[in-house]
Design a protein around this motif. Structure first.
Motif, mmCIF file in Angstrom:
data_model
loop_
_atom_site.group_PDB
_atom_site.id
_atom_site.type_symbol
_atom_site.label_atom_id
_atom_site.label_comp_id
_atom_site.label_asym_id
_atom_site.label_seq_id
_atom_site.Cartn_x
_atom_site.Cartn_y
_atom_site.Cartn_z
ATOM 1 N N GLU A 1 0.825 -1.209 0.000
ATOM 2 C CA GLU A 1 0.000 0.000 0.000
ATOM 3 C C GLU A 1 0.863 1.264 0.000
ATOM 4 O OE1 GLU A 1 -3.002 -0.057 3.018
ATOM 5 O OE2 GLU A 1 -3.494 -2.156 2.635
ATOM 6 N N PRO A 2 0.412 2.316 -0.699
ATOM 7 C CA PRO A 2 1.201 3.554 -0.779
ATOM 8 C C PRO A 2 1.429 4.238 0.566
ATOM 9 C CG PRO A 2 -0.725 3.669 -2.245
ATOM 10 C CD PRO A 2 -0.790 2.369 -1.512
ATOM 11 N N ARG A 3 0.598 3.979 1.559
ATOM 12 C CA ARG A 3 0.739 4.630 2.870
ATOM 13 C C ARG A 3 1.850 3.994 3.712
ATOM 14 N NH1 ARG A 3 -3.988 2.079 6.652
ATOM 15 N NH2 ARG A 3 -3.891 -0.017 5.772
ATOM 16 N N SER A 4 2.419 2.886 3.248
ATOM 17 C CA SER A 4 3.412 2.149 4.014
ATOM 18 C C SER A 4 4.828 2.470 3.557
ATOM 19 C CB SER A 4 3.170 0.644 3.864
ATOM 20 O OG SER A 4 1.897 0.303 4.355
ATOM 21 N N TYR A 5 5.765 2.306 4.480
ATOM 22 C CA TYR A 5 7.186 2.475 4.172
ATOM 23 C C TYR A 5 7.994 1.542 5.062
ATOM 24 C CZ TYR A 5 7.421 5.392 8.394
ATOM 25 O OH TYR A 5 7.358 5.851 9.681
ATOM 26 N N VAL A 6 9.174 1.193 4.603
ATOM 27 C CA VAL A 6 10.080 0.375 5.402
ATOM 28 C C VAL A 6 11.006 1.344 6.140
ATOM 29 C CG1 VAL A 6 11.877 -1.399 5.360
ATOM 30 C CG2 VAL A 6 9.930 -1.536 3.767
ATOM 31 N N PRO A 7 10.867 1.416 7.458
ATOM 32 C CA PRO A 7 11.628 2.417 8.211
ATOM 33 C C PRO A 7 13.114 2.096 8.294
ATOM 34 C CG PRO A 7 10.383 1.012 9.702
ATOM 35 C CD PRO A 7 9.987 0.626 8.316
ATOM 36 N N ALA A 8 13.888 3.167 8.389
ATOM 37 C CA ALA A 8 15.333 3.023 8.590
ATOM 38 C C ALA A 8 15.584 2.246 9.874
ATOM 39 C CB ALA A 8 15.975 4.403 8.665
ATOM 40 N N TYR A 9 16.640 1.498 9.900
ATOM 41 C CA TYR A 9 17.118 0.740 11.047
ATOM 42 C C TYR A 9 16.212 -0.428 11.427
ATOM 43 C CZ TYR A 9 20.129 4.797 11.461
ATOM 44 O OH TYR A 9 21.001 5.818 11.189
ATOM 45 N N LEU A 10 14.927 -0.195 11.636
ATOM 46 C CA LEU A 10 14.038 -1.257 12.112
ATOM 47 C C LEU A 10 13.429 -2.095 10.988
ATOM 48 C CD1 LEU A 10 12.181 0.679 14.950
ATOM 49 C CD2 LEU A 10 14.048 -0.970 15.180
ATOM 50 N N GLY A 11 13.382 -1.573 9.794
ATOM 51 C CA GLY A 11 12.795 -2.293 8.671
ATOM 52 C C GLY A 11 13.362 -3.687 8.464
ATOM 53 N N PRO A 12 14.683 -3.852 8.484
ATOM 54 C CA PRO A 12 15.242 -5.192 8.285
ATOM 55 C C PRO A 12 14.868 -6.189 9.390
ATOM 56 C CG PRO A 12 16.904 -3.523 7.838
ATOM 57 C CD PRO A 12 15.717 -2.814 8.435
ATOM 58 N N SER A 13 14.404 -5.683 10.534
ATOM 59 C CA SER A 13 13.986 -6.553 11.641
ATOM 60 C C SER A 13 12.492 -6.841 11.611
ATOM 61 C CB SER A 13 14.351 -5.910 12.979
ATOM 62 O OG SER A 13 15.739 -5.741 13.072
ATOM 63 N N GLY A 14 11.819 -6.502 10.514
ATOM 64 C CA GLY A 14 10.408 -6.836 10.370
ATOM 65 C C GLY A 14 9.437 -5.723 10.681
ATOM 66 N N TRP A 15 9.911 -4.508 10.907
ATOM 67 C CA TRP A 15 9.034 -3.391 11.212
ATOM 68 C C TRP A 15 8.548 -2.736 9.925
ATOM 69 C CZ3 TRP A 15 7.706 -1.525 16.160
ATOM 70 C CH2 TRP A 15 8.280 -2.247 17.211
ATOM 71 N N LEU A 16 7.347 -2.166 9.994
ATOM 72 C CA LEU A 16 6.758 -1.465 8.859
ATOM 73 C C LEU A 16 6.170 -0.151 9.354
ATOM 74 C CD1 LEU A 16 6.012 -1.807 5.798
ATOM 75 C CD2 LEU A 16 3.773 -2.553 6.608
ATOM 76 N N GLY A 17 6.365 0.912 8.600
ATOM 77 C CA GLY A 17 5.777 2.201 8.919
ATOM 78 C C GLY A 17 4.500 2.410 8.135
ATOM 79 N N ILE A 18 3.527 3.050 8.771
ATOM 80 C CA ILE A 18 2.246 3.354 8.133
ATOM 81 C C ILE A 18 1.927 4.819 8.395
ATOM 82 C CG2 ILE A 18 -0.222 2.817 8.033
ATOM 83 C CD1 ILE A 18 0.574 0.001 9.090
ATOM 84 N N ASP A 19 1.812 5.587 7.317
ATOM 85 C CA ASP A 19 1.472 6.998 7.445
ATOM 86 C C ASP A 19 0.024 7.165 7.888
ATOM 87 O OD1 ASP A 19 3.963 8.115 6.652
ATOM 88 O OD2 ASP A 19 3.480 7.695 4.557
#
Length: 132
Positions: free
Chosen positions: A79-97
């Motif tokens: 989805e366009p509202r999502s992003y893979v955050p710096a540092y935590l993204g590789p550990s399975g975290w996802l950002g949602i605007d």
């Protein structure tokens, strides 16, 4: 060296996220790396995030970073509202605007799902008993 505060205390989205995240059993708030972090033993939700694009930091100030199960994370990542955050993204975290189109019920479900991935079993049992 302490990180500078990277959020606005009067942000209405932060208040909504606080209400949801702190309603979960045993949840507390702390400031981690300049951002609000909601946790029990481990963090289950951060408010705000960023990622690096072409060497430049791109802030996502009104967002949540969540640790979701792989299948759910993969679906949301499309989805366009999502992003893979710096540092935590590789550990399975996802950002949602978060914005005016954000569904608060869905936001609560996602924060709860992230909580379930890291909270101790006794707190998950307490949550399930509440929902009972």
């Amino acid at each position: 060296m302490a990180h500078p505060q990277m959020f606005d205390d009067d942000d209405p989205w932060l208040e909504r996220v606080r209400e949801i995240a702190l309603a979960l059993p045993g949840a507390k708030e702390k400031i981690s790396h300049g951002r609000p972090a909601f946790h029990t033993v481990k963090v289950h939700c951060y408010y705000g995030g960023s990622l690096k694009v072409d060497g430049e930091w791109v802030p996502h100030e009104q967002s949540v970073m969540l640790h979701l199960p792989p299948r759910e994370r993969a679906a949301l990542a499309e989805e366009p509202r999502s992003y893979v955050p710096a540092y935590l993204g590789p550990s399975g975290w996802l950002g949602i605007d978060l914005d005016e189109a954000t569904d608060l019920d869905e936001l609560a479900e996602l924060i709860e799902e992230s909580y379930r991935t890291v909270a101790p079993a006794r707190l998950i049992a307490e949550l399930e008993a509440r929902e009972g």
